[in-house]
Write a protein that holds these residues in place. Structure first.
Motif, mmCIF file in Angstrom:
data_model
loop_
_atom_site.group_PDB
_atom_site.id
_atom_site.type_symbol
_atom_site.label_atom_id
_atom_site.label_comp_id
_atom_site.label_asym_id
_atom_site.label_seq_id
_atom_site.Cartn_x
_atom_site.Cartn_y
_atom_site.Cartn_z
ATOM 1 N N ILE A 1 0.840 -1.208 0.000
ATOM 2 C CA ILE A 1 0.000 0.000 0.000
ATOM 3 C C ILE A 1 0.871 1.252 0.000
ATOM 4 C CG2 ILE A 1 -1.574 1.364 1.429
ATOM 5 C CD1 ILE A 1 -2.838 -1.199 2.385
ATOM 6 N N LEU A 2 1.977 1.174 0.754
ATOM 7 C CA LEU A 2 2.839 2.345 0.910
ATOM 8 C C LEU A 2 3.927 2.421 -0.160
ATOM 9 C CD1 LEU A 2 3.079 2.218 4.781
ATOM 10 C CD2 LEU A 2 2.013 4.034 3.464
ATOM 11 N N ASP A 3 3.792 1.573 -1.202
ATOM 12 C CA ASP A 3 4.778 1.527 -2.296
ATOM 13 C C ASP A 3 6.175 1.172 -1.810
ATOM 14 O OD1 ASP A 3 2.782 2.243 -4.037
ATOM 15 O OD2 ASP A 3 3.339 4.363 -4.120
ATOM 16 N N CYS A 4 6.271 0.440 -0.701
ATOM 17 C CA CYS A 4 7.587 0.095 -0.181
ATOM 18 C C CYS A 4 7.971 -1.309 -0.658
ATOM 19 C CB CYS A 4 7.584 0.090 1.348
ATOM 20 S SG CYS A 4 7.354 1.710 2.048
ATOM 21 N N PRO A 5 9.269 -1.543 -0.927
ATOM 22 C CA PRO A 5 9.683 -2.909 -1.282
ATOM 23 C C PRO A 5 9.473 -3.856 -0.100
ATOM 24 C CG PRO A 5 11.577 -1.454 -1.012
ATOM 25 C CD PRO A 5 10.364 -0.591 -0.954
ATOM 26 N N ILE A 6 9.373 -5.154 -0.408
ATOM 27 C CA ILE A 6 9.078 -6.149 0.623
ATOM 28 C C ILE A 6 10.126 -6.133 1.745
ATOM 29 C CG2 ILE A 6 8.949 -8.658 1.040
ATOM 30 C CD1 ILE A 6 6.454 -7.520 -0.259
ATOM 31 N N ASP A 7 11.386 -5.813 1.393
ATOM 32 C CA ASP A 7 12.440 -5.857 2.434
ATOM 33 C C ASP A 7 12.592 -4.506 3.129
ATOM 34 O OD1 ASP A 7 13.438 -4.455 0.346
ATOM 35 O OD2 ASP A 7 15.278 -5.643 0.086
ATOM 36 N N TYR A 8 11.661 -3.577 2.897
ATOM 37 C CA TYR A 8 11.754 -2.251 3.524
ATOM 38 C C TYR A 8 11.511 -2.369 5.026
ATOM 39 C CZ TYR A 8 10.998 2.723 4.319
ATOM 40 O OH TYR A 8 11.087 4.007 4.785
ATOM 41 N N GLU A 9 12.360 -1.712 5.802
ATOM 42 C CA GLU A 9 12.151 -1.693 7.249
ATOM 43 C C GLU A 9 11.847 -0.260 7.678
ATOM 44 O OE1 GLU A 9 11.696 -4.109 9.225
ATOM 45 O OE2 GLU A 9 12.226 -5.632 7.727
ATOM 46 N N PRO A 10 10.648 -0.020 8.214
ATOM 47 C CA PRO A 10 10.322 1.355 8.615
ATOM 48 C C PRO A 10 11.241 1.851 9.721
ATOM 49 C CG PRO A 10 8.619 -0.202 9.318
ATOM 50 C CD PRO A 10 9.541 -0.954 8.418
ATOM 51 N N ASN A 11 11.648 3.079 9.604
ATOM 52 C CA ASN A 11 12.522 3.697 10.594
ATOM 53 C C ASN A 11 11.656 4.278 11.723
ATOM 54 O OD1 ASN A 11 14.181 5.306 12.062
ATOM 55 N ND2 ASN A 11 14.979 6.466 10.320
ATOM 56 N N PRO A 12 11.883 3.809 12.953
ATOM 57 C CA PRO A 12 11.006 4.223 14.066
ATOM 58 C C PRO A 12 10.971 5.747 14.258
ATOM 59 C CG PRO A 12 12.475 2.465 14.758
ATOM 60 C CD PRO A 12 12.927 2.870 13.390
ATOM 61 N N ASP A 13 12.081 6.422 13.950
ATOM 62 C CA ASP A 13 12.120 7.871 14.186
ATOM 63 C C ASP A 13 11.404 8.639 13.077
ATOM 64 O OD1 ASP A 13 13.685 7.336 16.378
ATOM 65 O OD2 ASP A 13 15.530 7.358 15.172
ATOM 66 N N ASP A 14 11.100 7.946 11.990
ATOM 67 C CA ASP A 14 10.582 8.641 10.825
ATOM 68 C C ASP A 14 9.180 8.139 10.479
ATOM 69 O OD1 ASP A 14 10.811 10.520 8.934
ATOM 70 O OD2 ASP A 14 11.912 9.291 7.492
ATOM 71 N N ARG A 15 8.476 7.659 11.502
ATOM 72 C CA ARG A 15 7.158 7.079 11.289
ATOM 73 C C ARG A 15 6.209 8.035 10.590
ATOM 74 N NH1 ARG A 15 3.763 6.177 15.489
ATOM 75 N NH2 ARG A 15 5.049 7.390 16.894
ATOM 76 N N LEU A 16 6.278 9.315 10.997
ATOM 77 C CA LEU A 16 5.268 10.278 10.544
ATOM 78 C C LEU A 16 5.423 10.678 9.086
ATOM 79 C CD1 LEU A 16 4.967 12.518 13.690
ATOM 80 C CD2 LEU A 16 3.232 11.007 12.761
ATOM 81 N N ARG A 17 6.564 10.326 8.480
ATOM 82 C CA ARG A 17 6.761 10.727 7.095
ATOM 83 C C ARG A 17 5.727 10.074 6.186
ATOM 84 N NH1 ARG A 17 8.408 7.734 3.206
ATOM 85 N NH2 ARG A 17 9.656 9.098 1.941
ATOM 86 N N PHE A 18 5.097 8.988 6.648
ATOM 87 C CA PHE A 18 4.125 8.305 5.807
ATOM 88 C C PHE A 18 2.706 8.889 5.943
ATOM 89 C CE2 PHE A 18 7.577 5.269 5.843
ATOM 90 C CZ PHE A 18 7.617 4.914 4.497
ATOM 91 N N TYR A 19 2.598 9.977 6.696
ATOM 92 C CA TYR A 19 1.299 10.657 6.791
ATOM 93 C C TYR A 19 1.417 12.030 6.136
ATOM 94 C CZ TYR A 19 0.401 7.020 10.166
ATOM 95 O OH TYR A 19 0.247 5.794 10.761
ATOM 96 N N ALA A 20 0.323 12.459 5.481
ATOM 97 C CA ALA A 20 0.325 13.782 4.863
ATOM 98 C C ALA A 20 0.572 14.822 5.963
ATOM 99 C CB ALA A 20 -1.012 14.044 4.176
ATOM 100 N N PRO A 21 1.343 15.883 5.653
ATOM 101 C CA PRO A 21 1.730 16.858 6.688
ATOM 102 C C PRO A 21 0.548 17.383 7.511
ATOM 103 C CG PRO A 21 2.870 17.302 4.638
ATOM 104 C CD PRO A 21 1.937 16.174 4.343
ATOM 105 N N ASP A 22 -0.583 17.619 6.852
ATOM 106 C CA ASP A 22 -1.711 18.186 7.607
ATOM 107 C C ASP A 22 -2.400 17.153 8.496
ATOM 108 O OD1 ASP A 22 -2.635 16.820 5.423
ATOM 109 O OD2 ASP A 22 -4.335 18.170 5.059
#
Lengths: 483, 137
Positions: A164-185
């Motif tokens: 859904i997030l267009d991430c490759p299967i081996d992508y590991e989300p970065n805990p400090d950067d969680r919010l980057r996947f939400y629209a700024p507003d």
């Protein structure tokens, strides 16, 4: 060593049946339990053949015979899962395995165990089946799961979430950067939701705008629920994202169409009203005159009335011309949009009202550096500029040189045109909601016809934009058009 | 013949219509005097000044109010007039007169207690006479 009876009893307790095979004579004896399971048949002399023919499901015959040969002739281990027909006529799953002999060297007998694994097998099928449904549903509805460890902030995403997030299967989300996947507003809202869930255990179910890895905006429905440990402390949040962008986009489009239809409908009402009012007022005057002509006694009275007819016919013609203009404007929508230069459109307008500009000594300042053209219908843009500029000049502040400032710019991806003046201004508290209505004039001014702003608003809206106004009495007015 | 009405009032921006009505009132001798306002604002200013000067004899017996007018339309006038009319002792009959046949206008006009009736232009001569006679009765 256990004797046969003891062994039989124990095995029966565990629902395990067995064969004892004499490796030399190939003679088979069935345990009582086995006999019982298959309904105490009379197998005749050759138990193996009876078993293969009447008890074993036919799909396993060949394999079973092979295994059996391997076991008897070559002492190979026997292990297989088979289905046996029981005394009630139904097939059940059994695991079939030889009892390994502890003594090394040659033995004269082999034991073949039959363990009922039907329940386990069925559970396994159910799990596989459920998992299949879960996976298919998740794929089909684009619903991905996620887990957040609230202590470490480590995020786990399943494959659908990554997709859904267009991430490759081996992508590991970065805990400090969680919010980057939400629209700024949306970020403040999201933080709030997660905080309430991790601190107070309040679950959430919301629609959110997210950003994919490549910054593509899309809508999801997100749910989150707290996960407790045995001490009833919240250790994580578990939830799903469902990609609802298509539905949401459709919904927004639908709403948009609805708004357009509603506004068209209201324009139509307004138009019908105008037609009715404009034409009827003249026809009713005519009717009054004809009645009066019958009553009038003196020739002077009659002559005066006849003169009135001339006025009425003139007014009527003017009214029809105006109505026709309005209809023509609506029809010209079928004209194609093209790139229109603001400067060229303004030049056309200035040329057409040069005498008015000269007479009033008006100054027009244009600034189109930030946005010099727009995909529009040129006649509309000219008409909009013409209306706003003549308006500004007409309603100048007495004794003040009219200055009109025309500028264009873009903001958040939208294009804007602003026309500001230093004129007499309008009391918006009193007239604000009626500004753009038909035949509303706010100034006791001979040139006020009350149709210009109505047409301007009409044109802006038919092109999918909007117009707003800010004004201060005695200071000036600014019209702002969002294309 | 006596005039049935002492003072009539027309609030309307249609110059031709106003002239014609004036003519009817003259010919039929329906009202002794007539005051005319081009829009609601002018009329409202007049009524407010009567209130200040306590000159109630200048109040009309009957008002014909148009709806579509510049500056202040008939609706706005009604909204403002409702607030002050209870200060007058004189009974004033008010007719809304419009060429609009929009049923919503009719409904809205009838929602005002002080509106005696909604008349659609053109008004028949006979109807005028009836209105003036009824008003005096």
């Amino acid at each position: 060593m256990l004797n046969d009876l003891q062994l039989n009893n124990i095995l029966e307790d565990f629902d395990v049946a067995y064969w004892k095979i004499n490796l030399l004579t190939r003679e088979i004896s069935w345990s009582e339990h086995f006999n019982h399971l298959i309904g105490d048949p009379d197998p005749g002399n050759n138990k193996l053949e009876y078993f293969l023919e009447h008890v074993l499901h036919k799909d396993y015959r060949y394999d079973f015979r092979e295994h059996f040969e391997d076991l008897v002739a070559r002492h190979k281990p026997f292990t297989a899962e088979v289905r046996l027909k029981l005394e009630n006529g139904k097939y059940r799953w059994f695991e079939c395995r030889n009892l390994k002999s502890r003594e090394k060297g040659l033995t004269d007998a082999a034991v073949l165990l039959f363990v009922n694994i039907h329940q386990a097998k069925r559970d396994q099928y159910t799990i596989e089946e459920n998992f299949f449904y879960y996976r298919e549903t998740a794929e089909m509805t684009s619903t991905g799961g996620w887990y957040l460890d609230v202590k470490t902030n480590v995020v786990y995403w399943d494959n659908v979430t990554k997709k859904i997030l267009d991430c490759p299967i081996d992508y590991e989300p970065n805990p400090d950067d969680r919010l980057r996947f939400y629209a700024p507003d949306q970020r403040e809202k999201v933080e709030n939701l997660f905080k309430k869930c991790s601190v107070f255990g309040i679950p959430f179910k919301v629609e959110l705008k997210m950003l994919s890895l490549h910054k593509r905006e899309f809508w999801v429905r997100a749910t989150g629920k707290p996960v407790y440990n045995e001490e009833q402390e919240i250790i994580g949040i578990r939830g799903v994202y469902q990609d609802i962008d298509e539905q949401k986009t459709n919904e927004l489009n639908l709403q948009n169409s609805l708004d357009i239809i509603a506004s068209q409908n209201s324009r139509l009402f307004n138009f019908a009203h105008i037609v009715s009012h404009q034409l009827r007022s003249h026809s009713s005057n005519l009717s009054l005159i004809s009645q009066l002509l019958n009553e009038a006694r003196s020739p002077e009275d009659k002559l005066e009335l006849i003169n009135n007819i001339g006025d009425i016919s003139e007014n009527l013609e003017e009214a029809i011309k105006q109505l026709n203009n309005m209809v023509t404007r609506q029809l010209s929508l079928r004209k194609k949009r093209q790139n229109v230069s603001f400067k060229e459109a303004l030049d056309v307008v200035i040329a057409s009202i040069s005498s008015l500009i000269k007479r009033e000594n008006a100054e027009i300042i244009a600034e189109f550096d930030k946005l010099n053209e727009i995909n529009y219908i040129s006649e509309y843009l000219e008409s909009i500029l013409l209306n706003l500029i003549t308006n500004a000049i007409k309603y100048k502040q007495r004794g003040r040189k009219p200055i009109i400032y025309v500028q264009t710019y873009t903001e958040n991806g939208d294009s804007y045109l602003e026309v500001s003046d230093n004129g007499m201004g309008i009391d918006l508290d009193e007239y604000g909601d009626k500004m753009f209505g038909m035949y509303k004039t706010f100034h006791r001014h001979p040139e006020a016809k009350g149709i210009g702003l109505f047409i301007t608003k009409n044109q802006v809206e038919t092109m999918g934009g909007s117009i707003s106004v800010t004004s201060t009495v005695n200071i000036g007015t600014t019209f702002k058009i969002k294309f | 013949m006596e005039h049935p009405v002492e003072l009539a009032c027309i609030i309307d921006d249609d110059r031709i219509y106003v002239n014609l009505v004036k003519k009817i009132i003259e010919i039929k001798k329906l009202s002794k005097n007539l005051i005319i306002f081009k829009n609601g604002k002018e009329a409202l200013d007049y009524f407010r000044s009567i209130l200040e000067n306590l000159s109630e004899e200048q109040l009309p017996d009957i008002i014909f109010l148009d709806l579509n007018m510049p500056v202040m339309d008939g609706w706005e006038f009604l909204g403002e007039f409702v607030k002050i009319k209870n200060n007058f002792n004189k009974k004033i009959t008010l007719y809304v007169v419009s060429s609009s046949i929009d049923p919503r206008d009719l409904e809205r006009a009838k929602s005002f207690n002080m509106v005696t009736d909604y008349l659609i232009k053109p008004i028949e001569l006979k109807k005028f006479e009836k209105i003036f006679d009824r008003d005096v009765a």
